[in-house]
Design a protein around this motif. Structure first.
Motif, PDB file in Angstrom:
ATOM      1  N   GLY A  35      -4.691  -5.524   6.971  1.00 30.26           N
ATOM      2  CA  GLY A  35      -4.709  -4.229   6.235  1.00 30.26           C
ATOM      3  C   GLY A  35      -3.846  -3.352   5.729  1.00 30.26           C
ATOM      4  O   GLY A  35      -2.849  -3.134   6.385  1.00 30.26           O
ATOM      5  N   ASP A  75     -11.272   4.934  -3.995  1.00 24.89           N
ATOM      6  CA  ASP A  75      -9.944   4.023  -4.596  1.00 24.89           C
ATOM      7  C   ASP A  75      -9.581   3.880  -3.108  1.00 24.89           C
ATOM      8  O   ASP A  75      -9.291   2.346  -2.449  1.00 24.89           O
ATOM      9  CB  ASP A  75      -9.361   3.675  -4.996  1.00 24.89           C
ATOM     10  CG  ASP A  75      -9.937   2.991  -7.241  1.00 24.89           C
ATOM     11  OD1 ASP A  75      -9.430   3.106  -7.987  1.00 24.89           O
ATOM     12  OD2 ASP A  75     -11.276   2.200  -6.657  1.00 24.89           O
ATOM     13  N   VAL A  90     -13.703  -6.362  -3.194  1.00 23.47           N
ATOM     14  CA  VAL A  90     -13.063  -6.152  -4.509  1.00 23.47           C
ATOM     15  C   VAL A  90     -12.961  -7.126  -5.225  1.00 23.47           C
ATOM     16  O   VAL A  90     -13.102  -7.211  -6.631  1.00 23.47           O
ATOM     17  CB  VAL A  90     -11.580  -5.813  -3.834  1.00 23.47           C
ATOM     18  CG1 VAL A  90     -10.878  -5.553  -4.899  1.00 23.47           C
ATOM     19  CG2 VAL A  90     -12.048  -4.367  -2.621  1.00 23.47           C
ATOM     20  N   ALA A 125      -8.570   3.547   0.190  1.00 25.11           N
ATOM     21  CA  ALA A 125      -9.274   2.642   1.722  1.00 25.11           C
ATOM     22  C   ALA A 125      -8.358   1.987   2.271  1.00 25.11           C
ATOM     23  O   ALA A 125      -7.050   1.701   1.490  1.00 25.11           O
ATOM     24  CB  ALA A 125      -9.904   1.825   0.836  1.00 25.11           C
ATOM     25  N   ARG A 132     -11.809  -3.949   0.588  1.00 26.79           N
ATOM     26  CA  ARG A 132     -11.567  -2.390   1.358  1.00 26.79           C
ATOM     27  C   ARG A 132     -12.112  -1.849   2.368  1.00 26.79           C
ATOM     28  O   ARG A 132     -13.397  -2.017   1.764  1.00 26.79           O
ATOM     29  CB  ARG A 132     -11.397  -2.106   0.123  1.00 26.79           C
ATOM     30  CG  ARG A 132     -12.226  -1.823  -1.024  1.00 26.79           C
ATOM     31  CD  ARG A 132     -11.732  -0.765  -1.678  1.00 26.79           C
ATOM     32  NE  ARG A 132     -12.663  -0.209  -2.894  1.00 26.79           N
ATOM     33  CZ  ARG A 132     -13.101   0.070  -3.743  1.00 26.79           C
ATOM     34  NH1 ARG A 132     -11.540   0.676  -4.658  1.00 26.79           N
ATOM     35  NH2 ARG A 132     -13.951   0.588  -4.872  1.00 26.79           N
ATOM     36  N   GLN A 133     -12.176  -1.382   2.910  1.00 27.88           N
ATOM     37  CA  GLN A 133     -13.227  -0.803   4.217  1.00 27.88           C
ATOM     38  C   GLN A 133     -12.816   1.327   3.594  1.00 27.88           C
ATOM     39  O   GLN A 133     -11.211   1.235   4.229  1.00 27.88           O
ATOM     40  CB  GLN A 133     -12.563  -0.751   5.100  1.00 27.88           C
ATOM     41  CG  GLN A 133     -13.948   0.131   5.918  1.00 27.88           C
ATOM     42  CD  GLN A 133     -14.046  -0.357   7.522  1.00 27.88           C
ATOM     43  OE1 GLN A 133     -12.815  -1.979   8.109  1.00 27.88           O
ATOM     44  NE2 GLN A 133     -15.451  -1.045   7.839  1.00 27.88           N
ATOM     45  N   ARG A 135     -17.762  -2.367   4.831  1.00 27.64           N
ATOM     46  CA  ARG A 135     -15.844  -3.115   4.091  1.00 27.64           C
ATOM     47  C   ARG A 135     -17.197  -4.083   2.884  1.00 27.64           C
ATOM     48  O   ARG A 135     -17.974  -4.026   3.455  1.00 27.64           O
ATOM     49  CB  ARG A 135     -15.401  -4.262   5.058  1.00 27.64           C
ATOM     50  CG  ARG A 135     -14.299  -4.887   4.560  1.00 27.64           C
ATOM     51  CD  ARG A 135     -13.507  -5.166   5.227  1.00 27.64           C
ATOM     52  NE  ARG A 135     -13.426  -6.304   6.137  1.00 27.64           N
ATOM     53  CZ  ARG A 135     -13.050  -6.535   7.341  1.00 27.64           C
ATOM     54  NH1 ARG A 135     -11.780  -5.957   7.431  1.00 27.64           N
ATOM     55  NH2 ARG A 135     -13.606  -7.686   8.097  1.00 27.64           N
ATOM     56  N   TYR A 166      -7.504  -1.878   2.382  1.00 28.52           N
ATOM     57  CA  TYR A 166      -7.564  -3.232   1.735  1.00 28.52           C
ATOM     58  C   TYR A 166      -7.068  -4.635   2.679  1.00 28.52           C
ATOM     59  O   TYR A 166      -5.937  -4.646   2.976  1.00 28.52           O
ATOM     60  CB  TYR A 166      -6.755  -3.349   0.635  1.00 28.52           C
ATOM     61  CG  TYR A 166      -7.645  -2.125  -0.190  1.00 28.52           C
ATOM     62  CD1 TYR A 166      -6.928  -1.343  -0.399  1.00 28.52           C
ATOM     63  CD2 TYR A 166      -7.757  -2.814  -1.246  1.00 28.52           C
ATOM     64  CE1 TYR A 166      -7.685   0.016  -2.011  1.00 28.52           C
ATOM     65  CE2 TYR A 166      -8.083  -1.441  -3.082  1.00 28.52           C
ATOM     66  CZ  TYR A 166      -8.135  -0.453  -2.593  1.00 28.52           C
ATOM     67  OH  TYR A 166      -8.856   0.129  -3.726  1.00 28.52           O
ATOM     68  N   TYR A 167      -7.906  -5.539   2.992  1.00 22.10           N
ATOM     69  CA  TYR A 167      -7.525  -6.736   3.661  1.00 22.10           C
ATOM     70  C   TYR A 167      -7.638  -7.805   2.974  1.00 22.10           C
ATOM     71  O   TYR A 167      -8.179  -7.577   1.695  1.00 22.10           O
ATOM     72  CB  TYR A 167      -8.039  -6.285   4.650  1.00 22.10           C
ATOM     73  CG  TYR A 167      -8.665  -5.715   5.275  1.00 22.10           C
ATOM     74  CD1 TYR A 167      -9.853  -4.203   5.087  1.00 22.10           C
ATOM     75  CD2 TYR A 167      -7.934  -5.988   6.137  1.00 22.10           C
ATOM     76  CE1 TYR A 167      -9.669  -3.292   5.447  1.00 22.10           C
ATOM     77  CE2 TYR A 167      -8.523  -4.779   7.629  1.00 22.10           C
ATOM     78  CZ  TYR A 167      -9.111  -3.529   7.343  1.00 22.10           C
ATOM     79  OH  TYR A 167      -9.305  -2.107   8.152  1.00 22.10           O
ATOM     80  N   TRP A 225      -9.888 -10.110  -2.064  1.00 21.89           N
ATOM     81  CA  TRP A 225      -9.386  -8.386  -1.240  1.00 21.89           C
ATOM     82  C   TRP A 225     -10.774  -8.201  -1.431  1.00 21.89           C
ATOM     83  O   TRP A 225     -11.443  -7.798  -1.896  1.00 21.89           O
ATOM     84  CB  TRP A 225      -8.745  -7.908  -2.237  1.00 21.89           C
ATOM     85  CG  TRP A 225      -6.969  -8.380  -2.837  1.00 21.89           C
ATOM     86  CD1 TRP A 225      -6.740  -9.033  -3.658  1.00 21.89           C
ATOM     87  CD2 TRP A 225      -5.994  -7.566  -2.220  1.00 21.89           C
ATOM     88  NE1 TRP A 225      -5.253  -9.312  -3.424  1.00 21.89           N
ATOM     89  CE2 TRP A 225      -5.061  -8.869  -2.368  1.00 21.89           C
ATOM     90  CE3 TRP A 225      -6.073  -7.660  -1.112  1.00 21.89           C
ATOM     91  CZ2 TRP A 225      -3.729  -8.843  -1.969  1.00 21.89           C
ATOM     92  CZ3 TRP A 225      -4.946  -7.564  -0.479  1.00 21.89           C
ATOM     93  CH2 TRP A 225      -3.293  -7.596  -0.667  1.00 21.89           C
ATOM     94  N   GLY A 259       0.715  -0.814   0.226  1.00 24.02           N
ATOM     95  CA  GLY A 259       0.182   0.423   0.433  1.00 24.02           C
ATOM     96  C   GLY A 259       0.642   1.159   0.282  1.00 24.02           C
ATOM     97  O   GLY A 259       2.096   1.303   0.046  1.00 24.02           O
ATOM     98  N   GLN A 301      -2.904   0.735   3.828  1.00 28.08           N
ATOM     99  CA  GLN A 301      -3.343   1.643   3.248  1.00 28.08           C
ATOM    100  C   GLN A 301      -3.273   2.074   1.586  1.00 28.08           C
ATOM    101  O   GLN A 301      -2.075   2.018   1.259  1.00 28.08           O
ATOM    102  CB  GLN A 301      -2.816   3.284   4.487  1.00 28.08           C
ATOM    103  CG  GLN A 301      -4.013   4.220   3.872  1.00 28.08           C
ATOM    104  CD  GLN A 301      -4.913   4.019   4.017  1.00 28.08           C
ATOM    105  OE1 GLN A 301      -5.165   4.317   5.317  1.00 28.08           O
ATOM    106  NE2 GLN A 301      -6.121   4.598   2.947  1.00 28.08           N
TER     107      GLN A 301
END
Length: 122
Positions: free
Chosen positions: A115, A90, A48, A92, A38-39, A45, A94-95, A36, A9, A117
């Motif tokens: 996660g 976009d 993706v 967020a 994202r929040q 959340r 991302y997890y 994947w 990230g 960023q």
């Protein structure tokens, strides 16, 4: 027990690209669907992308289709999310997550990373 660690990230300008990685350990990586999510700040959340165990099938949210590509390397126990043409929306955390079944539903994922960023500036 599967442990997942995301990386890649950062801050990028609109129109730029990033590649996220998620390294897995502690389980049979090749047996899991990897996803994947994202929040964004103040939002729930959301899904993706996902890729089944063999890499033969992939699934995308409409908002990222054509811009994001999910892939996996089972020999390296790693899943990737290549993101191009990034937009400010976009932005967020991302997890990555692992599921025993192909799914876009958050509740069906058993293991989650911490996660990473992604911030896209306009």
């Amino acid at each position: 027990q599967v442990q997942l660690v995301e990386s890649g990230g950062g801050l990028v300008q609109a129109g730029g690209s990033l590649r996220l990685s998620c390294a897995a350990s502690g389980g049979t990586f090749s047996s899991y669907t990897m996803g994947w999510f994202r929040q964004a700040p103040g939002k729930e959340r959301e899904f993706v992308a996902a890729i089944i165990w063999s890499g033969g099938n992939t699934y995308y949210a409409n908002s990222v289709k054509g811009r994001f590509t999910i892939s996996r390397d089972n020999a390296k126990n790693t899943v990737y999310l290549q993101m191009v043409s990034l937009k400010p929306e976009d932005t967020a955390v991302y997890y990555c997550a692992a599921s025993r079944i192909p799914s876009a539903v958050e509740a069906q994922y058993d293991y989650w990373g911490q996660g990473t960023q992604v911030t896209v500036s306009s």
